[in-house]
Write an enzyme that holds these catalytic residues in place. Structure first.
Site, PDB file in Angstrom:
ATOM      1  N   ASP A  80       9.782  -3.050   0.472  1.00 14.44           N
ATOM      2  CA  ASP A  80       9.159  -2.353  -0.654  1.00 14.44           C
ATOM      3  C   ASP A  80      10.153  -1.500  -1.439  1.00 14.44           C
ATOM      4  O   ASP A  80      11.303  -1.325  -1.031  1.00 14.44           O
ATOM      5  CB  ASP A  80       7.981  -1.486  -0.169  1.00 14.44           C
ATOM      6  CG  ASP A  80       8.313  -0.678   1.076  1.00 14.44           C
ATOM      7  OD1 ASP A  80       9.511  -0.452   1.341  1.00 14.44           O
ATOM      8  OD2 ASP A  80       7.382  -0.268   1.787  1.00 14.44           O
ATOM      9  N   ASN A 129      -1.191   6.646   8.355  1.00 17.47           N
ATOM     10  CA  ASN A 129      -2.508   6.075   8.043  1.00 17.47           C
ATOM     11  C   ASN A 129      -2.579   4.588   8.394  1.00 17.47           C
ATOM     12  O   ASN A 129      -3.525   3.911   8.033  1.00 17.47           O
ATOM     13  CB  ASN A 129      -2.828   6.291   6.555  1.00 17.47           C
ATOM     14  CG  ASN A 129      -1.835   5.587   5.635  1.00 17.47           C
ATOM     15  OD1 ASN A 129      -0.904   4.921   6.092  1.00 17.47           O
ATOM     16  ND2 ASN A 129      -2.032   5.727   4.338  1.00 17.47           N
ATOM     17  N   HIS A 169      -0.438   2.212   7.398  1.00 11.78           N
ATOM     18  CA  HIS A 169       0.117   1.252   6.429  1.00 11.78           C
ATOM     19  C   HIS A 169       1.369   0.574   6.986  1.00 11.78           C
ATOM     20  O   HIS A 169       2.074   1.134   7.817  1.00 11.78           O
ATOM     21  CB  HIS A 169       0.375   1.902   5.053  1.00 11.78           C
ATOM     22  CG  HIS A 169       1.554   2.806   4.969  1.00 11.78           C
ATOM     23  ND1 HIS A 169       1.672   3.779   3.996  1.00 11.78           N
ATOM     24  CD2 HIS A 169       2.693   2.902   5.700  1.00 11.78           C
ATOM     25  CE1 HIS A 169       2.823   4.401   4.140  1.00 11.78           C
ATOM     26  NE2 HIS A 169       3.459   3.892   5.165  1.00 11.78           N
ATOM     27  N   GLU A 220      -1.611  -0.048   1.823  1.00 13.10           N
ATOM     28  CA  GLU A 220      -2.386   1.125   2.221  1.00 13.10           C
ATOM     29  C   GLU A 220      -3.789   0.731   2.698  1.00 13.10           C
ATOM     30  O   GLU A 220      -4.305  -0.316   2.287  1.00 13.10           O
ATOM     31  CB  GLU A 220      -2.516   2.069   1.006  1.00 13.10           C
ATOM     32  CG  GLU A 220      -1.182   2.556   0.437  1.00 13.10           C
ATOM     33  CD  GLU A 220      -0.585   3.719   1.231  1.00 13.10           C
ATOM     34  OE1 GLU A 220      -0.737   3.771   2.461  1.00 13.10           O
ATOM     35  OE2 GLU A 220       0.051   4.582   0.592  1.00 13.10           O
TER      36      GLU A 220
HETATM   37  P1  PGA Z   1       8.765   6.842   8.231  1.00 20.30           P
HETATM   38  O1  PGA Z   1       7.877   5.925   7.301  1.00 20.30           O
HETATM   39  O2  PGA Z   1       9.642   5.917   9.020  1.00 20.30           O
HETATM   40  O3  PGA Z   1       9.554   7.706   7.282  1.00 20.30           O
HETATM   41  O4  PGA Z   1       7.841   7.598   9.105  1.00 20.30           O
HETATM   42  C1  PGA Z   1       7.224   4.822   7.852  1.00 20.30           C
HETATM   43  C2  PGA Z   1       6.269   4.238   6.852  1.00 20.30           C
HETATM   44  O5  PGA Z   1       5.703   4.982   6.044  1.00 20.30           O
HETATM   45  O6  PGA Z   1       6.058   3.017   6.878  1.00 20.30           O
END
Ligand code: PGA
Length: 247
Positions: A67, A136, A138, A143
């Site tokens: 992404d 959450n 995702h 999302e």
């Molecule tokens: P993070 O993000 O590794 O910074 O916790 C993970 C994500 O949001 O997929």
């Protein structure tokens, strides 16, 4: 899903790097799907060490990132382009033409998204996809919602995700509202998936994800229960609630 719990973040990172390195040694021209965020930083560091000290060769590896923020140009320090070059690509011998990261600045973004998925197929599909997970649930920037989108697409970030990522932007207002992300189908087509989770803030979602095998769009990562070859690597902090439930 196969689940591995390592004692520390460093242990999780080493285990993840070892799995990626083994796949590259087995198939030097493999297609590797990559993630950004805080979680995979240790894995990148260890892969750089393996490259420098053990000669792991990235010269034929093809990468696709999950992404990118919509509207951020590649030279913006908060962009995932910048992150990937700073934290990984500039330290290894990957060929620039083998690197693919969604571009959130192109004029025809829908055409770009379609072409991103076509390009993945053209090179034979993703052999190994590395994923982080949001609090959450995702994966990529898919999302939670009433439905999930299959292909690479532009998505609106949830408030929760923007708050979680505000630490990289100084303040919430600076976090983009949209992103380009591989879709759930793009991710699920990967032959192998490696999901990494670390830290106490992921303990709730990891417990929810791994306590049963139900699938729901409210927890996008739950679709990984349908994938035939997914390995989850966690550190002890992120496994805390799961382990407490099992006692
Ligand atoms: P993070 O993000 O590794 O910074 O916790 C993970 C994500 O949001 O997929």
């Amino acid at each position: 899903m196969k689940t591995i719990i390592e004692e520390t973040y460093e242990g999780m990172s080493r285990m993840a790097a070892r799995i990626v390195a083994d796949e590259i040694r087995k198939k030097p021209d493999m297609v590797l799907g990559l993630a950004t965020g805080g979680t995979p930083l240790g894995m990148y560091k260890e892969l750089i060490r393996i490259h420098k000290q053990e000669g792991l060769d990235f010269s034929r590896v093809i990468t696709f990132n999950l992404d990118e923020y919509y509207g951020l140009s590649p030279d913006n320090e908060q962009s995932y382009h910048y992150y990937m070059y700073e934290n990984f690509f500039k330290h290894i011998n990957i060929k620039p033409e083998n690197i693919h990261i969604p571009d959130g600045t192109v004029e025809d973004i829908n055409e770009f998204c379609e072409e991103y998925d076509r390009e993945i197929q053209r090179v034979g599909g993703i052999d190994l996809q590395v994923l982080g997970i949001g609090r959450n649930g995702h994966i990529g920037f898919n999302e939670p919602g009433d439905e999930l989108i299959t292909e690479t697409h532009v998505t609106t970030l949830t408030e929760e995700t923007r708050i979680a990522n505000a630490r990289f932007f100084g303040k919430l207002e600076n976090v983009p509202e949209k992103a380009v992300t591989m879709g759930l189908g793009t991710i699920m087509k990967a032959k192998k998936i490696l999901l990494l989770a670390s830290g106490r803030e992921k303990a709730g979602i990891m417990s929810e994800l791994l306590s049963d095998t139900n699938v729901t769009t409210k927890v996008p990562a739950s679709f990984l229960h349908l994938h035939p070859d997914t390995t989850v690597i966690m550190d002890r902090d992120s496994a805390m609630e799961l382990l407490a439930k099992k006692l």
